[in-house]
Design a protein around this motif. Structure first.
Motif, PDB file in Angstrom:
ATOM      1  N   HIS A 115       6.919   2.886   0.019  1.00  0.00           N
ATOM      2  CA  HIS A 115       5.837   3.352   0.621  1.00  0.00           C
ATOM      3  C   HIS A 115       5.641   5.092   0.403  1.00  0.00           C
ATOM      4  CE1 HIS A 115       5.403   0.692   4.191  1.00  0.00           C
ATOM      5  NE2 HIS A 115       6.439   0.539   4.105  1.00  0.00           N
ATOM      6  N   GLU A 116       6.803   5.852   0.467  1.00  0.00           N
ATOM      7  CA  GLU A 116       6.500   7.091  -0.026  1.00  0.00           C
ATOM      8  C   GLU A 116       6.313   6.867  -2.080  1.00  0.00           C
ATOM      9  OE1 GLU A 116      10.852   9.147  -0.609  1.00  0.00           O
ATOM     10  OE2 GLU A 116      11.137   7.475   1.716  1.00  0.00           O
ATOM     11  N   PHE A 117       6.429   6.085  -2.738  1.00  0.00           N
ATOM     12  CA  PHE A 117       5.581   6.123  -4.049  1.00  0.00           C
ATOM     13  C   PHE A 117       4.537   5.815  -3.749  1.00  0.00           C
ATOM     14  CE2 PHE A 117       3.526   3.386  -7.272  1.00  0.00           C
ATOM     15  CZ  PHE A 117       3.714   3.720  -8.417  1.00  0.00           C
ATOM     16  N   THR A 118       3.670   5.122  -2.433  1.00  0.00           N
ATOM     17  CA  THR A 118       2.209   4.754  -2.911  1.00  0.00           C
ATOM     18  C   THR A 118       1.717   5.678  -2.026  1.00  0.00           C
ATOM     19  OG1 THR A 118       2.619   2.675  -2.367  1.00  0.00           O
ATOM     20  CG2 THR A 118       0.756   3.372  -1.239  1.00  0.00           C
ATOM     21  N   LEU A 119       2.702   7.056  -1.365  1.00  0.00           N
ATOM     22  CA  LEU A 119       1.826   8.021  -1.014  1.00  0.00           C
ATOM     23  C   LEU A 119       1.479   8.890  -1.503  1.00  0.00           C
ATOM     24  CD1 LEU A 119       3.885   8.314   2.627  1.00  0.00           C
ATOM     25  CD2 LEU A 119       1.222   8.102   1.846  1.00  0.00           C
ATOM     26  N   ALA A 120       2.755   9.001  -2.946  1.00  0.00           N
ATOM     27  CA  ALA A 120       2.354  10.558  -3.706  1.00  0.00           C
ATOM     28  C   ALA A 120       1.950  10.032  -4.702  1.00  0.00           C
ATOM     29  CB  ALA A 120       4.085  10.344  -4.563  1.00  0.00           C
ATOM     30  N   THR A 121       1.793   9.011  -5.283  1.00  0.00           N
ATOM     31  CA  THR A 121       0.686   8.707  -6.519  1.00  0.00           C
ATOM     32  C   THR A 121      -0.778   7.509  -6.231  1.00  0.00           C
ATOM     33  OG1 THR A 121       1.521   6.212  -6.656  1.00  0.00           O
ATOM     34  CG2 THR A 121       3.120   7.766  -7.905  1.00  0.00           C
ATOM     35  N   ASP A 122      -0.965   6.997  -4.587  1.00  0.00           N
ATOM     36  CA  ASP A 122      -2.250   6.127  -4.642  1.00  0.00           C
ATOM     37  C   ASP A 122      -1.810   4.995  -5.299  1.00  0.00           C
ATOM     38  OD1 ASP A 122      -4.449   6.231  -2.666  1.00  0.00           O
ATOM     39  OD2 ASP A 122      -5.237   6.745  -4.457  1.00  0.00           O
ATOM     40  N   ILE A 123      -1.660   5.091  -4.988  1.00  0.00           N
ATOM     41  CA  ILE A 123      -0.981   3.442  -6.083  1.00  0.00           C
ATOM     42  C   ILE A 123      -0.316   2.183  -5.090  1.00  0.00           C
ATOM     43  CG2 ILE A 123       0.400   2.130  -7.904  1.00  0.00           C
ATOM     44  CD1 ILE A 123      -0.515   3.912  -9.883  1.00  0.00           C
ATOM     45  N   PRO A 124      -0.714   1.599  -4.302  1.00  0.00           N
ATOM     46  CA  PRO A 124      -0.147   0.475  -3.811  1.00  0.00           C
ATOM     47  C   PRO A 124       0.907  -0.246  -4.661  1.00  0.00           C
ATOM     48  CG  PRO A 124      -2.912  -0.720  -4.715  1.00  0.00           C
ATOM     49  CD  PRO A 124      -2.609   0.953  -4.860  1.00  0.00           C
ATOM     50  N   VAL A 125       1.358  -0.184  -3.530  1.00  0.00           N
ATOM     51  CA  VAL A 125       2.745  -1.871  -4.381  1.00  0.00           C
ATOM     52  C   VAL A 125       2.395  -2.954  -3.809  1.00  0.00           C
ATOM     53  CG1 VAL A 125       5.460  -1.711  -4.333  1.00  0.00           C
ATOM     54  CG2 VAL A 125       4.417   0.479  -4.344  1.00  0.00           C
ATOM     55  N   TYR A 126       2.808  -4.301  -4.922  1.00  0.00           N
ATOM     56  CA  TYR A 126       2.421  -5.707  -4.132  1.00  0.00           C
ATOM     57  C   TYR A 126       3.479  -6.024  -4.454  1.00  0.00           C
ATOM     58  CZ  TYR A 126       0.714 -10.365  -4.132  1.00  0.00           C
ATOM     59  OH  TYR A 126       0.722 -11.254  -4.218  1.00  0.00           O
ATOM     60  N   PHE A 127       4.934  -7.387  -2.979  1.00  0.00           N
ATOM     61  CA  PHE A 127       5.530  -7.607  -3.508  1.00  0.00           C
ATOM     62  C   PHE A 127       5.027  -9.196  -3.656  1.00  0.00           C
ATOM     63  CE2 PHE A 127       7.317  -3.939  -1.408  1.00  0.00           C
ATOM     64  CZ  PHE A 127       7.877  -3.564  -2.141  1.00  0.00           C
ATOM     65  N   CYS A 128       5.504  -9.578  -4.367  1.00  0.00           N
ATOM     66  CA  CYS A 128       5.238 -11.464  -4.635  1.00  0.00           C
ATOM     67  C   CYS A 128       5.946 -11.522  -3.566  1.00  0.00           C
ATOM     68  CB  CYS A 128       5.395 -11.701  -5.690  1.00  0.00           C
ATOM     69  SG  CYS A 128       4.671 -11.230  -7.127  1.00  0.00           S
ATOM     70  N   ASP A 129       5.632 -13.052  -2.986  1.00  0.00           N
ATOM     71  CA  ASP A 129       6.270 -13.962  -2.144  1.00  0.00           C
ATOM     72  C   ASP A 129       7.534 -15.010  -3.513  1.00  0.00           C
ATOM     73  OD1 ASP A 129       5.281 -13.954  -0.341  1.00  0.00           O
ATOM     74  OD2 ASP A 129       2.923 -14.974  -1.284  1.00  0.00           O
ATOM     75  N   PRO A 130       8.515 -15.125  -2.558  1.00  0.00           N
ATOM     76  CA  PRO A 130       9.696 -15.399  -3.134  1.00  0.00           C
ATOM     77  C   PRO A 130       9.153 -17.076  -3.812  1.00  0.00           C
ATOM     78  CG  PRO A 130      10.474 -15.073  -0.745  1.00  0.00           C
ATOM     79  CD  PRO A 130       8.426 -14.883  -0.903  1.00  0.00           C
TER      80      PRO A 130
END
Length: 85
Positions: free
Chosen positions: A5-20
């Motif tokens: 969440h901090e990364f996304t706020l700092a960079t305006d790049i969303p993070v996507y997590f794949c399903d297991p």
């Protein structure tokens, strides 16, 4: 990625997590694993290799053209994105 969440706020790049257990959602990752297997079979203990050897493999992979990058190398694309000449 516990602080994604901090990364996304700092960079305006969303993070996507794949399903297991869904390798089709991580195509680039799976392709890179396949390329690495050309140098290190599955289960290889990378501690057997010195830094120079690992760096040489990384250099070979980073200077290998990729279809997904319109036949640019990962190094070329990174330099382009960073504005490096």
């Amino acid at each position: 990625m516990g602080r994604h969440h901090e990364f996304t706020l700092a960079t305006d790049i969303p993070v996507y997590f794949c399903d297991p257990a869904s390798p089709w959602q991580r195509g680039s990752n799976e392709n890179t694993n396949g390329l690495l297997r050309q140098y290190f079979p599955k289960g290889t203990d990378l501690r057997r290799y010195d830094r120079a050897h690992l760096d040489a493999v990384a250099d070979q992979l980073n200077t290998r053209p990729r279809k997904t990058l319109s036949w640019q190398t990962p190094a070329q694309r990174l330099h382009e994105l960073l504005g490096v000449k």
